[in-house]
Design an enzyme around this catalytic site. Structure first.
Site, PDB file in Angstrom:
ATOM      1  N   CYS A  35     -43.941  17.487  97.668  1.00 42.99           N
ATOM      2  CA  CYS A  35     -43.693  18.935  97.558  1.00 42.99           C
ATOM      3  C   CYS A  35     -44.318  19.506  96.297  1.00 42.99           C
ATOM      4  CB  CYS A  35     -42.205  19.231  97.409  1.00 42.99           C
ATOM      5  SG  CYS A  35     -41.229  18.682  98.758  1.00 42.99           S
ATOM      6  N   ARG A  69     -42.261  25.580 109.828  1.00 44.16           N
ATOM      7  CA  ARG A  69     -41.255  25.071 108.906  1.00 44.16           C
ATOM      8  C   ARG A  69     -41.120  25.961 107.671  1.00 44.16           C
ATOM      9  NH1 ARG A  69     -40.446  21.259 104.950  1.00 44.16           N
ATOM     10  NH2 ARG A  69     -38.522  20.143 105.398  1.00 44.16           N
TER      11      ARG A  69
HETATM   12  P1  XMP Z   1     -39.510  12.300  99.926  1.00 47.34           P
HETATM   13  O1  XMP Z   1     -39.350  12.476  98.450  1.00 47.34           O
HETATM   14  O2  XMP Z   1     -38.600  11.253 100.455  1.00 47.34           O
HETATM   15  O3  XMP Z   1     -39.051  13.686 100.568  1.00 47.34           O
HETATM   16  O4  XMP Z   1     -40.914  12.080 100.311  1.00 47.34           O
HETATM   17  C1  XMP Z   1     -39.049  13.917 101.938  1.00 47.34           C
HETATM   18  C2  XMP Z   1     -38.638  15.342 102.206  1.00 47.34           C
HETATM   19  O5  XMP Z   1     -39.553  16.272 101.612  1.00 47.34           O
HETATM   20  C3  XMP Z   1     -39.524  17.502 102.330  1.00 47.34           C
HETATM   21  N1  XMP Z   1     -40.906  17.883 102.588  1.00 47.34           N
HETATM   22  C4  XMP Z   1     -41.547  18.872 101.941  1.00 47.34           C
HETATM   23  N2  XMP Z   1     -41.098  19.783 101.053  1.00 47.34           N
HETATM   24  N3  XMP Z   1     -43.270  20.676 100.901  1.00 47.34           N
HETATM   25  C5  XMP Z   1     -41.963  20.708 100.555  1.00 47.34           C
HETATM   26  O6  XMP Z   1     -41.559  21.567  99.758  1.00 47.34           O
HETATM   27  C6  XMP Z   1     -43.790  19.793 101.793  1.00 47.34           C
HETATM   28  O7  XMP Z   1     -44.977  19.788 102.088  1.00 47.34           O
HETATM   29  C7  XMP Z   1     -42.883  18.854 102.337  1.00 47.34           C
HETATM   30  N4  XMP Z   1     -43.011  17.873 103.265  1.00 47.34           N
HETATM   31  C8  XMP Z   1     -41.786  17.305 103.372  1.00 47.34           C
HETATM   32  C9  XMP Z   1     -38.727  17.256 103.600  1.00 47.34           C
HETATM   33  O8  XMP Z   1     -37.467  17.846 103.416  1.00 47.34           O
HETATM   34  C10 XMP Z   1     -38.660  15.748 103.663  1.00 47.34           C
HETATM   35  O9  XMP Z   1     -37.533  15.256 104.372  1.00 47.34           O
END
Ligand code: XMP
Length: 496
Positions: A322, A435
């Site tokens: 993120c 999303r």
């Molecule tokens: P981790 O840290 O385990 O987090 O890789 C997974 C979670 O990240 C969120 N997610 C995103 N949030 N931009 C965001 O702000 C993104 O591009 C993105 N892709 C995933 C999502 O909640 C996931 O479960």
């Protein structure tokens, strides 16, 4: 009562900023720790792990892995069609079962190539053969791995190699399925040394199948997350637009999914209508709403939709891929968000009932140097702060079971897999714009990046180690269960 250090009150803190103080003398072995928690109001997990609905994390293979080890997977919706997503659900449901209802069948005119096709799609070889290749006609034989394994000519018709009806051992539905007596079917399989036992009705039509491989799987996977028919549980992600989600939810119910995660970076108001639609029309599906990150948001969702929602997903911008917090200047430090949201759900429990939360994102993977070290500590911290489960993307995306190929990275001199944020421009070029509520916008602002994750091999090696690590962390603090940890934990700030 859980204790939290006064310096942490009204402050933003990450998992790395805190430590859990051991202040008891443990008197039990690590493996006595029981990690069972509620994923949703109804669904319990023996391992509090959930895999993210991301297109480099969860399709059928990952969902199967997670469910076998007591967690659960959420299949992403960034496919081109709804049917493609539902195919993944079917694969999970067909992986293991008690009675396999609606088994895949072929006709005597099909060929060995078709049997390999079934194996490629669903992972098994046992296929009942019916007169016209549908479940409506009479069973005429069966093909199992034994019938095809040494055959070279892929065009051989099944009628020439199948075990025919006369030689088949079958059971009648009234002795098994109608009494829900799986034990009886399993006994026949063991006594007669069968691969497969077809269950038939009076017209010799196939009603269900029981297989030796399912029997073995059922015995082997003691933690597995299963439904009443011993099929693995699985959730699907649905978009936060009512019009689109309706069709997806309908189909999710039809293929036997266990619940939906209405997936958005922040709870859009429309999600509350989707949750209502889902509960009113498909009450068997559990509903997860998210994401939220503050007591105020929890309150609003619970006031408006606690009847329609079975779990809240917490975390805005803490994920590994993120960039929301850096780019948009909004979001929260995840550990404090989990604490605040959990506290609020507890406060509101008397009025609205129990509402479990998922700590989503930010379970850190080691950086490039210490790539083989796992970090169960972040998971224990999330649970200690009040989450019932943790959702992980990056940590799981380096496994064999995530979608995408591993490759050798010459610059870094090691094997890697690609992990992409659903808010990256690359992911949003498909459906992921939904999303972030920008699916129609011409200009897309990235909230995520594409990154390389160290390849971690098979999940069958990785997950048991991760589970053991979490249990060890509990043992160190003298807690045998998640409830005990949450009730007695002592959380302190690590001074800088
Ligand atoms: P981790 O840290 O385990 O987090 O890789 C997974 C979670 O990240 C969120 N997610 C995103 N949030 N931009 C965001 O702000 C993104 O591009 C993105 N892709 C995933 C999502 O909640 C996931 O479960």
């Amino acid at each position: 009562m859980p204790k939290i250090h006064s310096d942490l009150i009204n402050k933003e803190f990450w998992y790395k900023d805190i430590t859990l103080i051991p202040n008891r003398l443990p008197d039990f072995e690590r493996d006595f720790v029981d990690l069972t928690t509620n994923f949703t109001k109804k669904i319990k997990l023996k391992t509090p792990f959930v895999s993210s609905p991301m297109d480099t994390v969860t399709e059928a293979e990952m969902a199967i892995l997670m469910a076998l080890y007591g967690g659960i997977g959420v299949i992403h919706y960034n496919f081109m069609t709804i049917e493609e997503q539902m195919e993944e659900v079917k694969k999970v449901k067909k992986f293991e079962a008690g009675f396999v209802f609606n088994p895949v069948v072929l006709s005597p005119q099909n060929t060995i190539k078709d049997v390999y096709g079934v194996n490629k799609r669903y992972g098994f070889f046992s296929v009942p053969i019916t007169k016209d290749g549908t479940l409506e006609s009479e069973l005429v034989g069966i093909v199992t791995h034994r019938n095809v394994r040494y055959r070279k000519d892929m065009d051989t018709r099944l009628k020439d190699i199948m075990t025919t009806k006369e030689k088949l051992i079958v059971a009648h539905r009234k002795d098994t399925v109608d009494k829900n007596d799986l034990e009886k079917a399993n006994k026949i399989i063991k006594e007669r040394n069968l691969d497969t036992l077809p269950i038939v009705d009076d017209s010799f039509r196939i009603v269900a199948l029981v297989t030796d491989s399912d029997l073995k799987k059922n015995e082997r996977w003691s933690l597995a997350t299963k439904d009443e028919n011993k099929q693995l549980k699985v959730f699907v992600a649905a978009e936060s637009r009512l019009g689109l989600a309706k069709k997806r939810i309908e189909q999710a119910s039809a293929v036997g999914a266990d619940g939906i995660v209405i997936d958005a970076s922040v709870v859009f108001k429309e999600q509350l209508d989707i949750a209502k639609f889902s509960k009113e029309n498909f009450p068997e599906l559990e509903v997860v709403l998210g994401n939220v990150d503050s007591a105020e948001m929890v309150r609003e969702v619970m006031e408006k939709a606690s009847k329609y929602c079975d779990c809240l997903r917490v975390g805005i911008g803490p994920g590994t891929a993120c960039i929301t917090q850096q780019e948009l200047g909004t979001g929260r430090a995840q550990a404090s968000a989990v604490w605040d949201c959990a506290q609020e759900t507890k406060r509101l429990a008397q009025k609205y009932g129990f509402m479990p939360i998922i700590a989503d994102g930010g379970i850190k993977i080691p950086d490039l140097v210490g790539q083989d070290v796992q970090k169960p500590g972040d998971i224990t911290k999330a649970l200690a702060l009040g989450a019932q489960t943790v959702m992980m993307g990056a940590l799981l995306s380096g496994l064999d079971e995530s979608p995408g190929e591993k490759e050798f990275d010459y610059k870094e001199n090691r094997m890697i897999k690609k992990y992409r944020g659903m808010g990256s421009l690359e992911a949003m070029s498909k459906r992921a714009g939904l999303r972030y509520g920008v699916e129609k916008a011409k200009i897309k602002t990235a909230e995520g990046v594409v990154m390389k994750i160290p390849y971690r091999g098979s999940g069958h090696g990785f997950l048991p180690e991760l589970i053991a690590g979490v249990k060890q962390s509990f043992q160190k603090q003298g807690f045998r269960s998640v409830a005990e940890l949450q009730e007695n934990v002592d959380v302190r700030l690590i001074s800088k």
